[in-house]
Structure formats: C-alpha cells, structure tokens
Write an enzyme that holds these catalytic residues in place. Structure first.
Site, PDB file in Angstrom:
ATOM      1  N   LYS A  42       0.813  -1.225   0.000  1.00 43.41           N
ATOM      2  CA  LYS A  42       0.000   0.000   0.000  1.00 43.41           C
ATOM      3  C   LYS A  42       0.841   1.268   0.000  1.00 43.41           C
ATOM      4  O   LYS A  42       0.443   2.271  -0.590  1.00 43.41           O
ATOM      5  CB  LYS A  42      -0.970  -0.025   1.176  1.00 43.41           C
ATOM      6  CG  LYS A  42      -2.000  -1.135   1.001  1.00 43.41           C
ATOM      7  CD  LYS A  42      -3.072  -1.085   2.044  1.00 43.41           C
ATOM      8  CE  LYS A  42      -4.027  -2.245   1.821  1.00 43.41           C
ATOM      9  NZ  LYS A  42      -5.133  -2.242   2.738  1.00 43.41           N
ATOM     10  N   ARG A  55      -7.248  -7.242  -9.502  1.00 44.88           N
ATOM     11  CA  ARG A  55      -7.938  -8.507  -9.830  1.00 44.88           C
ATOM     12  C   ARG A  55      -9.421  -8.216  -9.979  1.00 44.88           C
ATOM     13  O   ARG A  55      -9.877  -7.112  -9.699  1.00 44.88           O
ATOM     14  CB  ARG A  55      -7.730  -9.482  -8.666  1.00 44.88           C
ATOM     15  CG  ARG A  55      -8.156  -8.805  -7.360  1.00 44.88           C
ATOM     16  CD  ARG A  55      -8.303  -9.702  -6.203  1.00 44.88           C
ATOM     17  NE  ARG A  55      -8.440  -8.958  -4.964  1.00 44.88           N
ATOM     18  CZ  ARG A  55      -9.563  -8.458  -4.490  1.00 44.88           C
ATOM     19  NH1 ARG A  55     -10.699  -8.619  -5.152  1.00 44.88           N
ATOM     20  NH2 ARG A  55      -9.593  -7.783  -3.351  1.00 44.88           N
TER      21      ARG A  55
HETATM   22  P1  ADP Z   1      -8.197  -3.647   2.987  1.00 47.51           P
HETATM   23  O1  ADP Z   1      -7.134  -3.856   1.964  1.00 47.51           O
HETATM   24  O2  ADP Z   1      -7.927  -4.385   4.249  1.00 47.51           O
HETATM   25  O3  ADP Z   1      -9.574  -3.844   2.437  1.00 47.51           O
HETATM   26  P2  ADP Z   1      -8.554  -0.747   2.770  1.00 47.51           P
HETATM   27  O4  ADP Z   1      -7.434   0.228   2.807  1.00 47.51           O
HETATM   28  O5  ADP Z   1      -9.171  -1.011   1.439  1.00 47.51           O
HETATM   29  O6  ADP Z   1      -8.065  -2.110   3.451  1.00 47.51           O
HETATM   30  O7  ADP Z   1      -9.679  -0.290   3.771  1.00 47.51           O
HETATM   31  C1  ADP Z   1     -10.794  -1.102   4.071  1.00 47.51           C
HETATM   32  C2  ADP Z   1     -11.848  -0.279   4.765  1.00 47.51           C
HETATM   33  O8  ADP Z   1     -11.319   0.316   5.966  1.00 47.51           O
HETATM   34  C3  ADP Z   1     -12.353   0.892   3.945  1.00 47.51           C
HETATM   35  O9  ADP Z   1     -13.370   0.545   3.049  1.00 47.51           O
HETATM   36  C4  ADP Z   1     -12.873   1.782   5.060  1.00 47.51           C
HETATM   37  O10 ADP Z   1     -14.105   1.288   5.535  1.00 47.51           O
HETATM   38  C5  ADP Z   1     -11.855   1.606   6.161  1.00 47.51           C
HETATM   39  N1  ADP Z   1     -10.763   2.620   6.062  1.00 47.51           N
HETATM   40  C6  ADP Z   1      -9.599   2.496   5.393  1.00 47.51           C
HETATM   41  N2  ADP Z   1      -8.878   3.624   5.482  1.00 47.51           N
HETATM   42  C7  ADP Z   1      -9.578   4.501   6.224  1.00 47.51           C
HETATM   43  C8  ADP Z   1      -9.378   5.856   6.666  1.00 47.51           C
HETATM   44  N3  ADP Z   1      -8.266   6.523   6.365  1.00 47.51           N
HETATM   45  N4  ADP Z   1     -10.352   6.442   7.404  1.00 47.51           N
HETATM   46  C9  ADP Z   1     -11.483   5.774   7.732  1.00 47.51           C
HETATM   47  N5  ADP Z   1     -11.729   4.500   7.357  1.00 47.51           N
HETATM   48  C10 ADP Z   1     -10.798   3.862   6.608  1.00 47.51           C
END
Ligand code: ADP
Length: 450
Positions: A126, A301
């Site tokens: 990331k 993906r």
């Molecule tokens: P993963 O790869 O584990 O799915 P993500 O970065 O896509 O992680 O984040 C998954 C979820 O976590 C997001 O859809 C959101 O609900 C929450 N999230 C991620 N980053 C933030 C943030 N900066 N602030 C608030 N919620 C967040």
C-alpha cells in the site's frame, strides 16, 4: 469495437481456474461461452463441488487447508502442466494478488489472467501504491507519504500536523485487517507497536504507514478495464455497507454524488492506468467525504462486487478480461442503465455472526425480472469451514434504486437455504435502515445495525 487492438496478442485455449466457489463457477461459465476449455482444481473437501462438476476437467491439488491446496503454487503449476492448460485465472482472494504467483505462472510459459507481476507487487504494497498514485495525479489522504520509521517523536509530530484521529495501517494489509485507529498522542506508541507485531504475524511484513482517519466517509470505487495502451472506466460502485471493514452490500451507480465529479474521477483513473501501462481488470478504491475523493488502495484482480457494474453496463467483465488478455480491443464506453445492488450471502450464525459451515439440505433460489444469483451452492453441497464464509451473491437490477431495493427485499425473502445459517435477515435490516436510503450514509452505518 472502438480502439486499436493491443499489440500484445496471446492466444490460449485452456484455462486453469486457481480458485473455488462462486468465482470459479463464474469464470468457468465465461470461458465456456467464449469457447475456452476449463480445468478446475479442488482440495479434498471440495470433491464434487459445483466448479469441479462444470469444468471440462478437474484435478485434486491437496488437502483442505488453503496453504496445502489453493495457496500451493507448486501444486497449481503441476495441475496446469498435467492438464495442458495454457492460461491461469486466479479469481479473487487466495493467490490473486501474489506477485510471486503471477511470476511463477509466466515463468512456466502460461498466461496469467491479471496484470504483470511488477504491477501486482507495486499495488499490493500500500505504501508503494499510494506513492505511485500520487505520481499519476490521483488524490490521496494526508499521511506519512511512505513507511513509518522508528523515530516516535517524528511520527508524533506528523500525527499532530495531520490532526487526530489517525489510522495506523499495515502496508501489506488486506481483507480489512491490519489497521488501528488512534485518537490522541497518548495511544500512538502502543498502537504502532501492536499493529507492527500483528502485521508481522499476519502478513510477514511489519511495514506501517499512517493516514488521516476519516470519520464519516463513504467507500466508492471505480472499475477499470485496460490493455496497456488504453483504459476504460466502467463507472463506480458504492460499498459503504461494511462490517469490520468488510463489504456486505454494494451498489452501482453511487447515489447522491455529483455526476460531474464522478466523471472527472473516471477520467483520472483512466489516465492513471495509461500512465502505469495497466493491463486487465482493476479497481481503484477511494473514500469519499464532504465532496472529496481520497485513494486508499488498488485491487489488481476481479472483485466480488464486479457484478453490479455488469448489471448496469451490460458488459461481462470476466469475458472482457479473457478477451483483453487475448489482445482484443477495449469495448465501447457503455451507457449506465438503471441501478444494481448486490448482497453478499454468508454462511453465518444470525446471532453470533460466526461462520456456519455445514451441508445444504435444500435450496430455493429466487427469480423474476432483474434477479441474479451467483453461487456454487446446490442441494447437498458442502460448505466447508476452511474457506471464506461467502456462499453466494444475490444481485438485483431495476430501472431505479427503489426498484432494485424492492426486488432485493423480495429475493432475500424467497431465497431459502436449509442446513446452514445465513445473514439474509441482516441484509433485510440493512436495506430497510433509514441510513441506507436514500443512499448509504457512511462506512460506519452498518456496524450500528449488526
Ligand atoms: P483492505 O485492503 O484491508 O480492504 P482498505 O485500505 O481497502 O483495506 O480499507 C478497508 C476499509 O477500511 C475501507 O473501506 C474503510 O471502511 C476503512 N478505512 C480504510 N482507510 C480509512 C481511513 N483513512 N479512514 C477511515 N476509514 C478507513
């Protein structure tokens, strides 16, 4: 067909599907419709599973634990060799975002149905994904702009500048795991240490970064198709209905957001794909709050929720993925038609919300206009405890959001899966919540209802 065909023309005839469950079934269907032969792989507990019945051939690749079968690269490559498959589709989950798998498949002289290994590696990390996105003009959250070092005073100063709450995230995190909210300077040091040790244990990589925690964002993501030279964004999905950072309901289009802003984000995602030379299907995930989009990650993906985009665009994304890999041109930009919603049906106990594996004793599937059921279930099917608890996806399309919701409510009531518990009642609660209408309020609303 609109644009020039890609010069990267590779023909393949037999696809090995390195996955199981509904996505394996979905891929097999698309392959057969395109005249491609299929090879299913299965673990010992998946003997007789629907994907093994539908594929032209099937090969056992090991025992039940995923590490001994669906995550076993050597077993998968051996199955490809034995069956004479010339392409590998990873689906989602399992090895789909593992650069070493993509590299190993390519090293065997097989087509990997996904972007190249280097792109997967960049986006899978990331910290490097955020750096790559910033470089191509995609808006990101205020944050550490790179991995956190060991100097706690520096991190403390950074968090102070950004403003609390902040989120400590694992660079290798996924599936909603590896993130911790910190509300004040007091909790910072402990949160970093805890998240780092968890990340090391869960992902084998303790690299962390920090970003602003948004208090009331929606999760909006953009689906793209690209062939290295050209890119087409097929619009957005709203995936704000989540529990423990995992999606439960997704819909397209995202209601209540200025269409001009959405269009401009679509163009930015296309530009980013071109700048990255991106190939295949992919999703840019954003948080949206107070009229602004912030990139959180890219999935290299096909995603579980690709179906809602299919329903409103009329494009079969798996077929498009296969055709793009064979050098086809990108399809024309489709008109978005109506509204689609997907509910993820999980085998889980209604009260404890813990997985509820077992054997399906009877199954009644809903139907009618605009109702789609993607699943590997059948009466007599086993739902083993070893894998993800999602057993099906109910997708409803309507001319309007109201119609799609009404169809979904009816379909959820009709869907009758005996022998295992499911989360259908939870979905009905979420759909009738005032926070779901007129749009999904934010990523936290579902937690209050589960
Ligand atoms: P993963 O790869 O584990 O799915 P993500 O970065 O896509 O992680 O984040 C998954 C979820 O976590 C997001 O859809 C959101 O609900 C929450 N999230 C991620 N980053 C933030 C943030 N900066 N602030 C608030 N919620 C967040």
């Amino acid at each position: 067909m609109q644009t020039k065909a890609s010069p990267h023309k590779v023909l393949f005839r037999k696809v090995l599907i390195a996955n199981r469950g509904e996505i394996a079934v979905r891929i097999i269907r698309a392959c057969h419709q395109l005249g491609l032969a299929t090879v299913a792989v299965y673990s010992s507990v998946d003997r007789g599973a629907l994907h093994t019945q539908l594929a032209n051939e099937c090969i056992c690749i090991g025992s039940a634990p995923a590490k001994d079968s669906y995550l076993n690269i050597n077993a998968l490559l051996t199955a490809a060799r034995i069956s004479g498959a010339d392409a590998v589709h990873p689906g989602y989950g399992f090895l789909s975002e593992r650069a070493d798998f993509a590299r190993a498949v390519a090293a065997e002289g097989l087509v990997f149905l996904g972007p190249d290994a280097d792109t997967i590696a960049t986006m899978g990390d990331k910290v490097s994904a955020i750096t790559a996105m910033k470089a191509v003009g995609i808006p990101t959250l205020p944050g550490s702009n790179g991995a956190l070092g060991d100097d706690i005073a520096l991190i403390d100063a950074l968090a102070d500048t950004i403003g609390y709450p902040v989120l400590i995230k694992a660079s290798a995190g996924g599936g909603g795991r590896g993130m911790r909210r910190v509300d004040s300077a007091k909790g910072l040091k402990d949160a970093i240490e805890l998240t780092r040790s968890e990340a090391k244990a869960a992902f084998g990589d303790g690299t962390l970064y920090l970003e602003k925690f948004l208090t009331h964002p929606r999760h909006i993501e953009f689906q793209i198709l690209a062939n290295g030279d050209h890119a087409l964004c097929l619009g957005e999905r709203d995936c704000s209905a989540q529990r423990r950072h995992q999606k439960l309901i997704e819909e397209a289009p995202a209601p209540g957001i200025d269409r001009g802003l959405i269009e401009s984000m679509m163009r930015r995602c296309e530009q980013a794909c071109r700048a990255l030379g991106y190939r295949g299907v992919g999703t840019f995930e954003f948080l949206y709050q107070d009229g602004e989009f912030f990139f959180i990650e890219m999935n290299t993906r096909i995603q579980v929720e690709h179906t809602v985009t299919e329903m409103v665009s009329g494009i079969d994304l798996i077929a498009a993925q296969l055709q793009l890999a064979q050098g086809a041109a990108l399809p024309k930009a489709p008109e978005v038609r109506g509204h689609a919603i997907e509910c993820r049906i999980n085998a889980e106990n209604t009260l404890t919300q813990l997985p509820s594996p077992g054997r399906v004793s009877a199954l009644q599937i809903p139907g009618g206009p605009g109702v789609r059921w993607d699943s590997a279930l059948f009466a007599g099917a086993a739902v083993p405890p070893h894998y993800d608890s999602m057993v099906g996806k109910l997708i409803c399309h309507g001319d309007s959001r109201e119609q799609a919701i009404a169809r979904m409510q009816q379909a959820l009531t009709e869907l009758d899966i005996r022998g295992i518990d499911t989360n259908q009642a939870l979905h009905l609660r979420l759909l009738s919540s005032p926070d779901f209408s007129p749009w999904q309020k934010d990523i936290h609303f579902a937690a209050k209802l589960v």
